[in-house]
Design an enzyme around this catalytic site. Structure first.
Site, short mmCIF file in Angstrom:
data_model
loop_
_atom_site.label_atom_id
_atom_site.label_comp_id
_atom_site.label_asym_id
_atom_site.label_seq_id
_atom_site.Cartn_x
_atom_site.Cartn_y
_atom_site.Cartn_z
N LYS A 40 118.02 -53.59 41.17
CA LYS A 40 117.67 -53.95 42.55
C LYS A 40 117.24 -52.68 43.27
O LYS A 40 117.99 -51.72 43.38
CB LYS A 40 118.87 -54.58 43.24
CG LYS A 40 118.57 -55.03 44.66
CD LYS A 40 119.79 -55.65 45.30
CE LYS A 40 119.48 -56.08 46.72
NZ LYS A 40 120.69 -56.60 47.39
N LYS A 59 114.67 -57.16 41.12
CA LYS A 59 114.37 -57.52 42.51
C LYS A 59 113.88 -56.28 43.24
O LYS A 59 114.52 -55.24 43.14
CB LYS A 59 115.66 -58.05 43.16
CG LYS A 59 115.52 -58.45 44.61
CD LYS A 59 116.83 -58.95 45.17
CE LYS A 59 116.63 -59.34 46.64
NZ LYS A 59 117.85 -59.78 47.29
ZN LIG Z 1 124.50 -56.49 50.21
#
Ligand SMILES: [Zn+2]
Length: 359
Positions: free
Chosen positions: A231, A284
């Site tokens: 992420k 992501k």
């Molecule tokens: Zn968070």
């Protein structure tokens, strides 16, 4: 019978196709197949022909719709930068989830907006927290719909960070190890409420292991973990912060989310999460990180998800509202691109609309 001799390495199934590598694809043009003998346009002549030879297919079974649940009743609060996306009270959430399921979308990903926040994020792991209530309601009303829960503390923290801050100091430093306990507790409380999959997004080191241990200890050995393994600290999350009301009040998330410059580190993060017990992994955002998705698909054999985030959605919506792009076409192309990069599961705000177009 003599077996045909392969002139170049065979490509693996389209599912596995990942980064462009010369080994996998062979030479770009074979000596026997150059113009005029070979004309690529032959196979592009009709929609049926193009569909027949399409290398990548998008299917409704691969889509996950993110949903934001808030307190109250009959509430559908629009999110300015995400037209068509709402904060929903639990009754409205159930209706939305019902429609989603009827369209064939197999799963939703839940984010919670609690009534109050504090500096220990107690709303995240309380038995009657907003997400816990929502999960119970959805699993009762629509048992066939998979309910995935986002596991993080930021939406429940008064300061908006994903973990505990160093107490009494204004350093804004997020403490890793003390946060793990709360993250694990949050995941277990979601499982207890009936979540089918828990999805940690906090990016603390060691969280997958902490969650696995807590789940196993609490009797949820069968609850899978979908780890937001890679992420990135991304500007593309902008509209989401409004949607989930989770913007940090001071500082940013660069000390725990990944540097957008790093793909090798992303592989290391994913490797660690798998070693710690992640059953599925996620990259992501999606579109600016298609190379990371492709590299992860090539390297790891666990199911791979990608999250088409709020900023990706908002860009398409804004350009379409201006009449600058064909909205449906760009929407489907963006999803197909994520599939082609190698993601088998796509988390997208377009899940319902894509499902309609795919049916
Ligand atoms: Zn968070």
């Amino acid at each position: 019978m003599k077996e045909a001799k392969l002139r170049h390495p065979v490509t693996r199934s389209e599912q596995m196709i990942a980064p462009l590598s010369r080994f996998r694809y062979g030479p770009a043009v074979h000596s026997q197949s150059i113009f005029p003998a070979y004309r690529p346009r032959r196979l592009r002549q009709s929609p049926a022909l193009r569909r027949l030879v399409a290398e990548t297919r998008l299917s409704v079974e691969q889509l996950v719709l993110p949903l934001f649940v808030c307190t109250g009743q009959k509430t559908r609060r629009p999110i300015a930068a995400m037209p068509g996306v709402f904060q929903l009270s639990i009754d409205e959430l159930e209706r939305e989830a019902q429609r989603t399921s009827e369209l064939g979308v197999p799963a939703v990903l839940l984010f919670g907006l609690p009534a109050t926040k504090n500096d220990r994020a107690t709303g995240a792991y309380s038995r009657n927290g907003i997400v816990q209530q929502a999960v119970r309601r959805l699993k009762k009303a629509i048992p066939q719909l998979l309910v995935i829960t986002d596991v993080c503390l930021c939406e429940y923290m008064s300061h908006g960070h994903c973990g505990l801050l160093e107490p009494g100091k204004k350093t804004g430093r997020v403490l890793n190890d003390p946060t793990l306990k709360l993250i694990a507790q949050t995941a277990a409380s979601h499982a207890e409420a009936g979540a089918d999959i828990v999805a940690p997004s906090d990016m603390m080191d060691g969280r997958v292991r902490a969650i696995r241990e807590e789940l196993d200890k609490s009797g949820f050995q069968e609850t899978p973990i979908l780890s937001y393994a890679a992420k990135f600290a991304s500007g593309f999350y902008g509209p989401f912060r409004e949607a989930a009301d989770s913007a940090p009040q001071a500082g940013d998330r660069r000390s725990y989310q990944m540097d957008p410059a790093n793909i090798r580190e992303a592989m290391r993060e994913i490797e660690l999460d798998i070693a710690e017990g992640a059953d599925l992994i996620m990259v992501k955002p999606a579109m600016p990180y298609l190379d990371v998705i492709a590299a992860a698909r090539d390297r790891f054999d666990v199911p791979l998800a990608a999250y088409q985030v709020s900023g990706e959605y908002a860009m398409i919506e804004a350009a379409a509202q201006n009449g600058w792009i064909d909205r449906e076409r760009v929407m489907m192309e963006s999803l197909l691109g994520i599939r082609r990069a190698g993601a088998g599961v796509i988390v997208t705000y377009y899940a319902k609309e894509a499902a309609r177009l795919l049916s």
